[in-house]
Design an enzyme around this catalytic site. Structure first.
Site, PDB file in Angstrom:
ATOM      1  N   ASP A  73     -56.913 -39.773 -28.294  1.00 53.01           N
ATOM      2  CA  ASP A  73     -56.265 -38.607 -27.681  1.00 53.01           C
ATOM      3  C   ASP A  73     -57.056 -37.325 -27.941  1.00 53.01           C
ATOM      4  O   ASP A  73     -56.491 -36.281 -28.263  1.00 53.01           O
ATOM      5  CB  ASP A  73     -54.834 -38.454 -28.187  1.00 53.01           C
TER       6      ASP A  73
ATOM      7  N   GLY B 101     -66.684 -58.003 -32.239  1.00 48.51           N
ATOM      8  CA  GLY B 101     -66.505 -59.157 -31.372  1.00 48.51           C
ATOM      9  C   GLY B 101     -65.610 -60.241 -31.930  1.00 48.51           C
ATOM     10  O   GLY B 101     -65.881 -61.432 -31.745  1.00 48.51           O
ATOM     11  N   VAL B 102     -64.536 -59.854 -32.619  1.00 46.20           N
ATOM     12  CA  VAL B 102     -63.595 -60.835 -33.146  1.00 46.20           C
ATOM     13  C   VAL B 102     -62.173 -60.423 -32.785  1.00 46.20           C
ATOM     14  O   VAL B 102     -61.880 -59.239 -32.589  1.00 46.20           O
ATOM     15  CB  VAL B 102     -63.696 -60.982 -34.680  1.00 46.20           C
TER      16      VAL B 102
ATOM     17  N   GLY C  47     -46.115 -27.291 -26.902  1.00 50.18           N
ATOM     18  CA  GLY C  47     -47.252 -26.412 -26.635  1.00 50.18           C
ATOM     19  C   GLY C  47     -48.269 -26.383 -27.755  1.00 50.18           C
ATOM     20  O   GLY C  47     -49.348 -25.810 -27.607  1.00 50.18           O
ATOM     21  N   ASN C  48     -47.951 -27.007 -28.901  1.00 52.30           N
ATOM     22  CA  ASN C  48     -48.888 -27.039 -30.028  1.00 52.30           C
ATOM     23  C   ASN C  48     -49.943 -28.144 -29.906  1.00 52.30           C
ATOM     24  O   ASN C  48     -50.898 -28.181 -30.687  1.00 52.30           O
ATOM     25  CB  ASN C  48     -48.148 -27.229 -31.350  1.00 52.30           C
ATOM     26  N   SER C  49     -49.769 -29.062 -28.979  1.00 49.62           N
ATOM     27  CA  SER C  49     -50.716 -30.172 -28.849  1.00 49.62           C
ATOM     28  C   SER C  49     -52.141 -29.669 -28.692  1.00 49.62           C
ATOM     29  O   SER C  49     -52.421 -28.798 -27.873  1.00 49.62           O
ATOM     30  CB  SER C  49     -50.373 -31.029 -27.623  1.00 49.62           C
TER      31      SER C  49
ATOM     32  N   ILE D 268     -58.390 -60.452 -34.354  1.00 42.54           N
ATOM     33  CA  ILE D 268     -57.868 -60.482 -35.718  1.00 42.54           C
ATOM     34  C   ILE D 268     -56.347 -60.439 -35.734  1.00 42.54           C
ATOM     35  O   ILE D 268     -55.717 -60.054 -34.754  1.00 42.54           O
ATOM     36  CB  ILE D 268     -58.421 -59.310 -36.561  1.00 42.54           C
TER      37      ILE D 268
ATOM     38  N   HIS E 294     -54.128 -35.678 -23.779  1.00 46.40           N
ATOM     39  CA  HIS E 294     -52.907 -35.603 -22.981  1.00 46.40           C
ATOM     40  C   HIS E 294     -52.609 -34.186 -22.501  1.00 46.40           C
ATOM     41  O   HIS E 294     -51.816 -33.996 -21.582  1.00 46.40           O
ATOM     42  CB  HIS E 294     -51.707 -36.185 -23.751  1.00 46.40           C
TER      43      HIS E 294
END
Length: 504
Positions: free
Chosen positions: A157, A288-289, A230-232, A291, A127
């Site tokens: 992310d 492929g299930v 700003g820490n992201s 749940i 992001h």
């Protein structure tokens, strides 16, 4: 990101030179150090000094169309042929930066860290750089380098960038093992809060395995280390100076730190980073299930002593287990040697597995535990199959069906699934069972979200084909002393789910 309005990101965004809103997320880090004073860790100055050079500030810019800057005046709507039309066209459309769509430049700030000094590889949050036209990496010694995007993963992310390190010596940090971190361990975060750069904060691991509903693989480390805008994308370090998390999000009513931050654990991020570097994309394992959670009611209906695992509600056609290896109604309790305690555990452990890998899966089928061997497919291919499957047979063909023989049971009116009822409810040809034609208001079935047009395909893991079959199965369960009936329901397009209904 989560729908919770208090969950904030740690990227700072600027519009037309003025501070605007915060977008992005970050994790609160903590500083781990071997020596601990009575009221906290000993000085972390030596540790921080050796790490500051590897932590970078990331600035991005994006040209946004169709928006107006602060103070912009919209063009008046004039009558056709107005004598003032030419004047307003010249004034509004020919101003600098307002040609036609009044596009404007949006700038954002975030954090990141170098993991390969020789290749110039930088890790950050997706992001932070999403939709950016230009990305620059700013180092602690004042050097700024243009960055290119290697790859991104929206599900976790995570993003990987590359800079040209030629003529500039970079400092890199290594990933550590987040699985060894315990609640109460000290951690340290370094990042770029409010664009200040090179800011060190210390805290502890407040909790582990947090699910904040931001993605399918949520497994965040929670920390009380101060994290702000700003820490992201910045690193969360352990006492050895290893990255054990990527700061991603905070909970904050005001946008500032209140001591609740979240970090992507290195155990999850490392595999994503490696795949993005190698392929420019992720290549996750796929079972492929479909749940759903195993509730106490479902566990009782299946004869399980405790509610655990992931209940298979459907098998995707063309997927890895579309060969009878795993069936709808099975409960997966262990995958490749790792316990599946909750439904959300399964997608993560499968995604972390290699495509084409043969794994042992422990299931409970009709009360009996057994192990099956499964060869995994690729999730990215599976998503296309699932999307195609969900889009089929979804057409309403009207309401012209004649009355059919019906029965009332558990607050539902049920009938035979034939050509008439298929047409009435738009039910796909491959769906079989007993159709629900009506659901009584305030009934047990209504409380479970059951709707007219759904089809009962199984009761207590036994197929039903007629209303009489349904009545017989319910009667048999009551004679056995069961309090709940486990129903497998199919939507009109064939998608399966399980529900339990109390039979009192």
């Amino acid at each position: 990101m989560t729908s919770n309005s208090f969950l904030r990101a740690a990227r700072r965004t600027f519009t037309s030179g003025a501070a605007a809103l915060l977008i992005g997320a970050f994790t609160v880090p903590s500083l781990v150090t071997p020596t601990i004073a009575a009221d906290g860790p000993a000085s972390v100055a030596d540790l921080a000094q050796g790490l500051l050079g590897a932590v970078v500030n990331i600035s991005t810019s994006q040209r946004v169309k169709g928006t107006e800057g602060p103070g912009a005046v919209p063009m008046p709507q004039l009558p056709e042929g107005s004598p003032f039309q030419d004047f307003f066209d010249d004034f509004f459309k020919n101003r600098p930066g307002e040609q036609g769509d009044r596009s404007q430049k949006v700038q954002s700030l975030g954090s990141g860290f170098v993991v390969d000094a020789e290749q110039g590889i930088v890790v950050t949050n997706n992001h932070v750089i999403a939709d950016a036209d230009d990305i620059e990496v700013n180092f602690s010694d004042g050097v700024t380098l243009k960055a290119t995007l290697v790859g991104t993963d929206t599900k976790t992310d995570v993003a990987v960038l590359k800079v040209d390190p030629k003529g500039h010596k970079l400092t890199a940090v290594k990933f550590g093992d987040s699985s060894k971190m315990r609640v109460g361990d000290w951690v340290m975060a370094i990042g770029n809060p409010f664009g200040l750069g090179g800011t060190v904060t210390v805290g502890i691991v407040s909790a582990r395995n947090r699910d904040i509903n931001s993605g399918p693989y949520d497994d965040f480390i929670q920390t009380d280390a101060a994290i702000n805008r700003g820490n992201s994308g910045g690193p969360l370090f352990n006492s050895a100076g290893e990255v054990i998390g990527i700061n991603t999000a905070i909970i904050s009513p005001s946008g500032g730190s209140i001591g609740i931050g979240f970090s992507i654990p290195s155990q999850l991020a490392l595999g994503v980073v490696d795949q993005l570097r190698q392929f420019g994309e992720t290549r996750r394992g796929w079972l492929g299930v479909r749940i759903q959670p195993v509730t106490e009611d479902i566990a009782e209906s299946l004869g399980m002593a405790t509610a655990k695992g992931a209940l298979v509600a459907g098998v995707i056609k063309g997927g890895p287990v579309d060969n009878g290896t795993i069936l709808a109604g099975d409960v997966i309790i262990k995958f490749d040697g790792r316990d599946v305690n909750e439904m959300r555990d399964l997608p993560r452990v499968v995604a972390e597995s290699s495509v084409g890998k043969a794994v042992d899966v422990v299931i409970v089928r009709k009360g009996v535990e057994q192990t099956v061997k499964v060869t995994l497919g690729r999730l990215e291919d599976g998503e296309k199959l699932a999307s195609s499957e969900d889009g089929n047979a979804d057409q309403d063909n009207g309401d012209k069906a004649p009355a059919v023989a019906t029965a009332a049971v558990l607050g539902m009116t049920i009938g035979e699934l034939n050509d008439e009822t298929r047409t009435k409810f738009g039910i796909a040809a491959e769906v079989s069972g007993v159709v629900i034609t009506e659901v009584s208001k305030d009934s047990a079935a209504a409380e479970r979200g059951i709707q007219a047009g759904e089809v009962i395909t199984e009761i207590a893991q036994e197929s039903v084909a007629t209303p009489k079959d349904v009545m017989d199965r319910i009667a048999a369960l009551k004679e056995q002393g069961r309090k709940n009936a486990l129903l497998m329901l199919a939507s009109k397009s064939g998608e399966l789910r399980f529900v339990t209904i109390r039979m009192d």
